[in-house]
Design a protein around this motif. Structure first.
Motif, PDB file in Angstrom:
ATOM      1  N   ARG A 650      89.229  19.969  44.637  1.00  0.00           N
ATOM      2  CA  ARG A 650      89.048  18.526  44.753  1.00  0.00           C
ATOM      3  C   ARG A 650      89.800  17.977  45.967  1.00  0.00           C
ATOM      4  O   ARG A 650      89.324  17.058  46.635  1.00  0.00           O
ATOM      5  CB  ARG A 650      89.539  17.827  43.484  1.00  0.00           C
ATOM      6  CG  ARG A 650      88.638  18.025  42.272  1.00  0.00           C
ATOM      7  CD  ARG A 650      89.073  17.129  41.121  1.00  0.00           C
ATOM      8  NE  ARG A 650      88.968  15.717  41.473  1.00  0.00           N
ATOM      9  CZ  ARG A 650      89.382  14.714  40.691  1.00  0.00           C
ATOM     10  NH1 ARG A 650      89.932  14.982  39.521  1.00  0.00           N
ATOM     11  NH2 ARG A 650      89.261  13.468  41.082  1.00  0.00           N
ATOM     12  N   HIS A 651      90.970  18.543  46.258  1.00  0.00           N
ATOM     13  CA  HIS A 651      91.704  18.122  47.451  1.00  0.00           C
ATOM     14  C   HIS A 651      90.866  18.403  48.705  1.00  0.00           C
ATOM     15  O   HIS A 651      90.764  17.550  49.600  1.00  0.00           O
ATOM     16  CB  HIS A 651      93.032  18.867  47.529  1.00  0.00           C
ATOM     17  CG  HIS A 651      93.816  18.582  48.778  1.00  0.00           C
ATOM     18  ND1 HIS A 651      94.623  17.482  48.918  1.00  0.00           N
ATOM     19  CD2 HIS A 651      93.883  19.261  49.963  1.00  0.00           C
ATOM     20  CE1 HIS A 651      95.167  17.480  50.122  1.00  0.00           C
ATOM     21  NE2 HIS A 651      94.739  18.554  50.766  1.00  0.00           N
ATOM     22  N   GLY A 654      88.231  15.844  49.112  1.00  0.00           N
ATOM     23  CA  GLY A 654      88.748  14.575  49.644  1.00  0.00           C
ATOM     24  C   GLY A 654      89.026  14.639  51.128  1.00  0.00           C
ATOM     25  O   GLY A 654      88.752  13.684  51.874  1.00  0.00           O
ATOM     26  N   GLU A 665      86.505   6.463  49.666  1.00  0.00           N
ATOM     27  CA  GLU A 665      86.272   7.550  48.708  1.00  0.00           C
ATOM     28  C   GLU A 665      87.367   8.612  48.807  1.00  0.00           C
ATOM     29  O   GLU A 665      87.837   9.147  47.785  1.00  0.00           O
ATOM     30  CB  GLU A 665      84.908   8.198  48.974  1.00  0.00           C
ATOM     31  CG  GLU A 665      83.717   7.284  48.790  1.00  0.00           C
ATOM     32  CD  GLU A 665      82.442   7.947  49.276  1.00  0.00           C
ATOM     33  OE1 GLU A 665      81.919   8.824  48.545  1.00  0.00           O
ATOM     34  OE2 GLU A 665      81.974   7.597  50.368  1.00  0.00           O
ATOM     35  N   ALA A 666      87.763   8.914  50.054  1.00  0.00           N
ATOM     36  CA  ALA A 666      88.806   9.926  50.244  1.00  0.00           C
ATOM     37  C   ALA A 666      90.120   9.488  49.594  1.00  0.00           C
ATOM     38  O   ALA A 666      90.804  10.295  48.941  1.00  0.00           O
ATOM     39  CB  ALA A 666      89.011  10.185  51.729  1.00  0.00           C
ATOM     40  N   GLU A 669      89.914   9.774  45.792  1.00  0.00           N
ATOM     41  CA  GLU A 669      90.008  11.174  45.360  1.00  0.00           C
ATOM     42  C   GLU A 669      91.437  11.679  45.475  1.00  0.00           C
ATOM     43  O   GLU A 669      91.955  12.360  44.568  1.00  0.00           O
ATOM     44  CB  GLU A 669      89.070  12.036  46.218  1.00  0.00           C
ATOM     45  CG  GLU A 669      88.921  13.463  45.748  1.00  0.00           C
ATOM     46  CD  GLU A 669      88.118  13.599  44.462  1.00  0.00           C
ATOM     47  OE1 GLU A 669      88.246  14.642  43.796  1.00  0.00           O
ATOM     48  OE2 GLU A 669      87.379  12.650  44.107  1.00  0.00           O
ATOM     49  N   ALA A 670      92.118  11.355  46.582  1.00  0.00           N
ATOM     50  CA  ALA A 670      93.494  11.812  46.784  1.00  0.00           C
ATOM     51  C   ALA A 670      94.418  11.255  45.712  1.00  0.00           C
ATOM     52  O   ALA A 670      95.299  11.946  45.198  1.00  0.00           O
ATOM     53  CB  ALA A 670      93.976  11.424  48.176  1.00  0.00           C
ATOM     54  N   SER A 691      99.170  16.250  48.112  1.00  0.00           N
ATOM     55  CA  SER A 691      98.266  15.167  47.714  1.00  0.00           C
ATOM     56  C   SER A 691      98.858  13.803  48.046  1.00  0.00           C
ATOM     57  O   SER A 691      98.145  12.890  48.480  1.00  0.00           O
ATOM     58  CB  SER A 691      97.974  15.252  46.213  1.00  0.00           C
ATOM     59  OG  SER A 691      97.053  16.267  45.928  1.00  0.00           O
ATOM     60  N   GLU A 694      98.255  13.148  51.536  1.00  0.00           N
ATOM     61  CA  GLU A 694      96.853  12.806  51.793  1.00  0.00           C
ATOM     62  C   GLU A 694      96.575  11.346  51.425  1.00  0.00           C
ATOM     63  O   GLU A 694      95.767  10.672  52.074  1.00  0.00           O
ATOM     64  CB  GLU A 694      95.937  13.752  51.011  1.00  0.00           C
ATOM     65  CG  GLU A 694      94.498  13.794  51.492  1.00  0.00           C
ATOM     66  CD  GLU A 694      94.378  14.302  52.913  1.00  0.00           C
ATOM     67  OE1 GLU A 694      93.407  13.886  53.583  1.00  0.00           O
ATOM     68  OE2 GLU A 694      95.229  15.095  53.358  1.00  0.00           O
TER      69      GLU A 694
END
Length: 769
Positions: A650-651, A654, A665-666, A669-670, A691, A694
């Motif tokens: 998932r990372h 993102g 969106e990024a 997700e992060a 994370s 990010e």
């Protein structure tokens, strides 16, 4: 399990008719239908670990039951029912009256069966295999002990406990472990030995070994050294059966030799063809003429049974010679690393070293107790009361239960089992006994796998020190402990010490075992990895390429160990900035792992993740995004939504959203991944900090610099506390922090921070020279 116990209010156990290392078979009465049946169940010997042991084996047992219950053929054992009662798993089967082929040979004092009986067993067995293969089922462990001849002459194939469903490779891979070949050395096909994918033709090869043995009284490769047996299966034509038995009909010999063809395509292509051949309407040998009359002795190694990790065994006192065409000992011309492995059980012959049933193999195999392997060298221990055989057997079973938990990745539970067994073995056998040290070695291994490398190092250092004193500095068990100590030194960031330890072990392994022994190659692989950690990328790449080539030659190009090193070569290409080459290598490894291990195997999924990294590095972010979406779905299905590898995928998703400019969106997700990582791994875990960084990157791209500064500063502060102020990751974080200050118009603070980072870098560079 007590006499006359009633299971599920229906099956009354009457008397035990078979026993194995982890289970029993009972004659029982089905009181609902008034018939006698056989009930196969876990053996309740280990009162302290029985429930844990049952949990480990539950999935395998149920799979065996479902596979076996689906088979309806007169040549296959009928399974009536299965279930669980009071924590005991059981399987209800038809009660067979007769003897298995191994017992028939023993009854016959090792002499072959009558020709008419051989042909009858072959014909009935072929019919049963033709049926099971049509169902998509490969037995994978055909041997005399798994084929029964009933009192009425019916032949039945038993124990589909390790059958592999063609449509269920993913489940089987998870249950058997990475690349683990299944079977018994005297009856294994060349493709099983090499760790290659198998199909129904592997069963035909094993069936050919069985027919050879009942027709001649000896297996095709009647050797006491297991590696020599495996070399024979993969590389040496068997002696024609009529060289052992002149009265065997020529057409029966041709059928057996065709079944024993090294390449699957040269064997009968299915059991129906075998049936036709036995009925007399088959042709000449598929190998193109008269079979070879002499055994060819080869000088290159067979691919060993792939194991999840090395299991050192004591050096034997000597390797027996093998009769061949020249009369010289074959062992002297085999690679040095063929010593030490045990053969397991064969139907005929005597004097073989045998091993207890392996609990990791499930509830399959022979239900007959077999002795524990002896030790090559026993240390001197203080006089103490001799422990009872029952205690030693129970401890061995609990030890194996711990190994099974480890194979399933349940390292915390495995550690608890091994610690308890180590304490009891020390009390019963003494602190320097090999079994005590083996348990302590496993304790160290579980500590290493549960992120406690410092504790693991202490355990491995202790085991290595005692083994060096008791067994010698170059004994395989001593070297195994020293190699694991080197591994955890690397985990602790002590790479120069790890390098010295690996180099020392490698020199010893090369002297003792030879340069191509799998354990020697594993040490060279680890040394190559450690070289990269020391910044010696070119040396690391050169060594990794050499190891990959050697493993491909010794183990085969698709062996899991070979693929691990090919994966490392790809990683090193990426580290050197050679991303087009790295991407190509990762794609090859991912494809080969999918074929060899299954598409859902963790190693296959890891290679797919690295393919995504390569795509992103080459600016192909849209392709990477699609790959990571699929990977997240597969990881979630296989390992769960909160698994670290699912979160890593998932990372990556993102990151590629950000590369495509989809920053809202990024960021979402992060933040989601960061929250789960903090809950699952902890707030200071390196993945959690990645994370959190990010999140800061996304905030910066969206112009929210004040929030980004807070996030960057938090990451840098935590890393500084854990890693030290001059660590490269900390300095990179401080640079991020200074950049945010610039964006917020706080230029003077930014300049001061840049200067501080530069000074720390300079001091680090000077100190490193």
């Amino acid at each position: 399990m007590a006499d006359s116990r009633l299971i599920q209010g229906r099956y009354r156990l009457l008397d035990r008719i078979g026993r194995g290392g982890m289970g029993e078979v009972w004659r029982a009465k089905d009181e609902s239908l008034g018939r006698h049946v056989a009930v196969k169940c876990l053996k309740p010997l280990y009162t302290q670990t029985g429930h844990t042991f049952a949990r480990v084996l539950r999935e395998r047992f149920r799979r065996e039951a479902r596979v076996a219950a689906a088979l309806q053929h007169r040549g296959v054992t009928v399974v009536h029912d299965f279930g669980e009662a009071d924590g005991v798993l059981y399987l209800v089967m038809e009660l067979l009256q007769g003897r298995n082929l191994s017992q028939l040979l023993e009854d016959n004092r090792g002499h072959p069966l009558a020709v008419a009986d051989v042909v009858d067993v072959a014909a009935q067995g072929a019919a049963a295999l033709a049926y099971t293969h049509r169902q998509g089922i490969v037995h994978r462990d055909l041997k005399p002990a798994n084929i029964m001849r009933l009192t009425d002459g019916t032949v039945k194939i038993c124990d589909f406990g390790i059958a592999r469903l063609g449509r269920d490779i993913g489940l089987t891979s998870r249950l058997t472990g990475t690349g683990t070949a299944m079977g018994t050395p005297h009856y294994m096909s060349p493709e099983q030995i090499g760790g290659d994918p198998v199909d129904h033709r592997s069963d035909l090869y094993s069936f050919g070994c069985v027919l050879y043995e009942i027709a001649t009284g000896v297996p095709p490769f009647d050797l006491d050294d297991a590696w020599a047996v495996l070399v024979g299966h993969r590389d040496t034509p068997p002696e024609p059966p009529r060289s052992h038995r002149a009265d065997l009909p020529g057409h029966v010999e041709r059928v057996i030799l065709d079944l024993l063809a090294k390449r699957p395509e040269n064997r009968p292509q299915d059991a129906l063809e075998l049936e036709r051949r036995l009925d007399g309407d088959g042709g000449r040998s598929r190998n193109g003429g008269t079979p070879a009359r002499m055994r060819t002795v080869v000088s290159y190694p067979v691919a060993p049974l792939p194991l999840p990790r090395p299991r050192p065994v004591p050096e034997p006192s000597g390797t027996p010679g093998t009769p061949g065409s020249s009369g010289a000992p074959v062992a002297s011309r085999l690679p040095s690393w063929t010593r030490g492995m045990t053969t397991g059980h064969k139907a005929a012959g005597a004097g073989l070293r045998t091993t207890p049933p392996d609990p990791s193999a499930g509830l399959s195999g022979e239900w007959i107790a077999r002795p524990l392997t002896g030790r090559a060298r026993q240390p001197a221990v203080p006089a103490r009361p001799a422990p009872s055989p029952e205690l030693l057997t129970a401890l061995a079973g609990r030890h194996n239960a711990g190994l099974s938990l480890g194979r399933l990745g349940r390292w915390t539970e495995a550690g608890e089992v091994h610690r308890a067994v180590a304490a009891e073995r020390e009390h019963a056998l003494g602190p320097d006994h090999p079994d005590t040290l083996t348990s302590r070695y496993e304790v160290g291994f579980t500590l290493s796998r549960t992120d406690r490398p410092a504790d693991a190092l202490r355990e491995f250092d202790h085991v290595a020190h005692v083994r060096e004193r008791v067994l010698g500095p170059e004994h395989p068990d001593t070297l195994a402990a020293r190699q694991e100590a080197a591994y955890v030194l690397g985990r602790l960031g002590r790479h120069p010490e790890a390098h010295q330890a690996y180099a020392s072990v490698l020199a010893a392994r090369t002297r003792v075992m030879g340069p191509d022994h799998p354990d020697t190659l594993r040490c060279r692989h680890n040394l190559a990895v450690n070289l990269s950690r020391l910044g010696r990328l070119e040396d690391s790449y050169t060594m990794a390429c050499e190891v990959a080539d050697a493993r491909a030659r010794v183990l085969g190009p698709a062996h899991p160990d070979t693929l691990v090193t090919r994966y490392e070569v790809a990683y090193l290409l990426g580290q050197s900035g050679r991303w087009p080459e790295a991407l190509g290598r990762y794609e090859e490894v991912a494809g080969d792992r999918a074929r060899a291990l299954g598409p859902d195997h963790p190693d296959t999924l890891s290679a797919r993740y690295e393919v995504g990294i390569g795509l992103g590095r080459l600016g192909r972010s849209m392709e990477a995004l699609g790959l990571y979406r699929d990977l997240v779905e597969d990881r979630t299905r296989v390992q769960g939504p909160d698994h670290p590898e699912t979160l890593r995928a998932r990372h990556g998703l993102g990151v590629n959203l950000g590369r495509l400019g989809r920053w809202e969106e990024a960021l979402a997700e992060a933040r989601d991944v960061c929250a789960i990582r903090e809950r699952v791994l902890g707030p200071d875990h390196p993945d959690t900090l990645v994370s959190r960084r990010e999140v800061a990157v996304g905030l910066g791209w969206l112009g929210r610099w004040a929030d980004a500064l807070t996030a960057y500063r938090h990451v840098a502060d935590v890393r500084e506390r854990v890693l030290g102020a001059a660590h490269p990751d900390v300095l990179a974080g401080r640079n991020d922090e200074a950049h945010c200050l610039e964006q917020l118009g706080r230029g003077q603070e930014a300049v001061e921070l840049y200067r501080k980072v530069a000074a720390l870098r300079q001091r680090g560079a000077v100190g490193g020279r």
